[in-house]
Design an enzyme around this catalytic site. Structure first.
Site, PDB file in Angstrom:
ATOM      1  N   PRO A   1      45.834  32.114  37.171  1.00  0.00           N
ATOM      2  CG  PRO A   1      46.607  29.930  37.280  1.00  0.00           C
ATOM      3  CD  PRO A   1      45.356  30.744  37.153  1.00  0.00           C
ATOM      4  CD  GLU A   2      47.209  38.123  35.502  1.00  0.00           C
ATOM      5  OE1 GLU A   2      47.989  38.927  34.966  1.00  0.00           O
ATOM      6  OE2 GLU A   2      46.326  38.476  36.294  1.00  0.00           O
TER       7      GLU A   2
ATOM      8  NE  ARG B   1      35.148  28.424  39.612  1.00  0.00           N
ATOM      9  CZ  ARG B   1      34.894  29.699  39.335  1.00  0.00           C
ATOM     10  NH1 ARG B   1      35.697  30.635  39.781  1.00  0.00           N
ATOM     11  NH2 ARG B   1      33.860  30.026  38.596  1.00  0.00           N
TER      12      ARG B   1
ATOM     13  NE  ARG C   1      44.223  46.978  18.235  1.00  0.00           N
ATOM     14  CZ  ARG C   1      44.125  45.679  18.462  1.00  0.00           C
ATOM     15  NH1 ARG C   1      45.177  44.892  18.293  1.00  0.00           N
ATOM     16  NH2 ARG C   1      42.997  45.154  18.857  1.00  0.00           N
TER      17      ARG C   1
END
Ligand SMILES: [Zn+2]
Length: 308
Positions: free
Chosen positions: A2-3, A112, A177
């Site tokens: 899930p995001e 899990r 970056r």
């Protein structure tokens, strides 16, 4: 896994269904699911608590209690929070079961078992903790055992759907970056809540190759990426999340967004924009899907490897 859109969907479901509910008891069936405090103490402390509202920070569901404390639920790989009406058959994968005063159960299911639940004092959620080095044992102990909910998220980056997350803010964070875009989007300290699915989707929508480096983007490209990140996440929420296996909303039903993705897991299928076949590469050990025509590769020097 899930995001942001999936966790947001669960949080919104729970806000509708359990805000105001009282937790009369809890049963911990898999002690390691409880991150803080110790499982027995957790049960004692949650008993009798009343839920005020449910929200989200990064990829965690935040269950705010009327007394100000906050329960955090990190779903990780296969975690799910399901509201079960009275009489629903028991769930063998329920790791923690909360009994509600009206007879329903709030079940934390996790096949899990990577997910974690914590119970914390409230406060400080929006304040980013300064990484200041202070001598003294007390500070060290706090750092080892965060006890306020703000400390749990102290190292997370900004929320991409917050109004304060502007294109200028993204530009500022990308500046100087050298990391590759795909790697950076997955970095939770750079931006919170984005994972593999929505990173690939955002880069396709922004027409940016996953191996482009952050400092190579023009202002125009940064603006495109900003818009793309927010639109793929909003679309995900509108479709109740992407299900590729275990993810379900609090109604125990999968989301509809998986069929509406543009590149993720569409290797070999035609690009919806140009017809070219979608390709798959591995970036930082993660499957990465992109269109080789719409998402132009960086200069050869940048293709040498994944030394981000
Ligand atoms: Zn294309």
């Amino acid at each position: 896994m899930p995001e942001l859109p999936e966790v947001e969907t669960v949080a919104r479901d729970l806000q509708r269904w359990v805000a105001g509910a009282q937790i009369t008891d809890a049963e911990v069936r898999w002690p390691r699911t409880i991150r803080h405090p110790e499982p027995e103490q957790f049960v004692a402390e949650i008993r009798g608590a009343q839920i005020s509202r449910v929200g989200r920070r990064a990829k965690s569901v935040l269950i705010n209690l009327v007394d100000g404390r906050v329960m955090t639920v990190a779903l990780r790989m296969t975690g799910a929070l399901i509201v079960a009406p009275p009489g629903t058959p028991d769930d063998p994968y329920a790791r923690v079961v909360f009994e509600l005063a009206d007879g329903r159960e709030l079940r934390y299911r996790d096949v899990r078992k990577f997910g974690r639940i914590g119970l914390w004092e409230g406060g400080g959620l929006l304040r980013r903790k300064r990484a200041k080095r202070v001598k003294g044992a007390k500070r060290a102990a706090e750092a080892k055992a965060p006890y306020r909910v703000g400390d749990v998220f102290g190292r997370h980056g900004p929320e991409p759907l917050a109004t304060t997350f502007t294109a200028a803010k993204l530009a500022e964070r990308l500046r100087g970056r050298s990391a590759r875009l795909k790697t950076l989007l997955l970095d939770q300290s750079f931006i919170a809540g984005v994972g593999n699915i929505y990173a690939d989707e955002a880069l396709w929508r922004a027409r940016l190759h996953p191996l482009r480096t952050a400092d190579s983007l023009t202002p125009n490209e940064v603006a495109r990426l900003h818009r793309a990140i927010r639109s793929v996440l909003r679309q995900g929420i509108a479709n109740r999340g992407s299900s590729f296996g275990d993810y379900v909303g609090a109604d125990d039903l999968p989301g509809d967004n998986a069929e509406k993705l543009f590149v993720y897991q569409r290797t070999g299928e035609p690009c919806y924009r140009c017809g070219r076949r979608i390709e798959r590469i591995v970036v930082g050990q993660r499957s990465t899907h992109f269109c080789p025509r719409c998402q132009k590769a960086p200069e050869p020097v940048g293709q040498a490897g994944d030394a981000a």
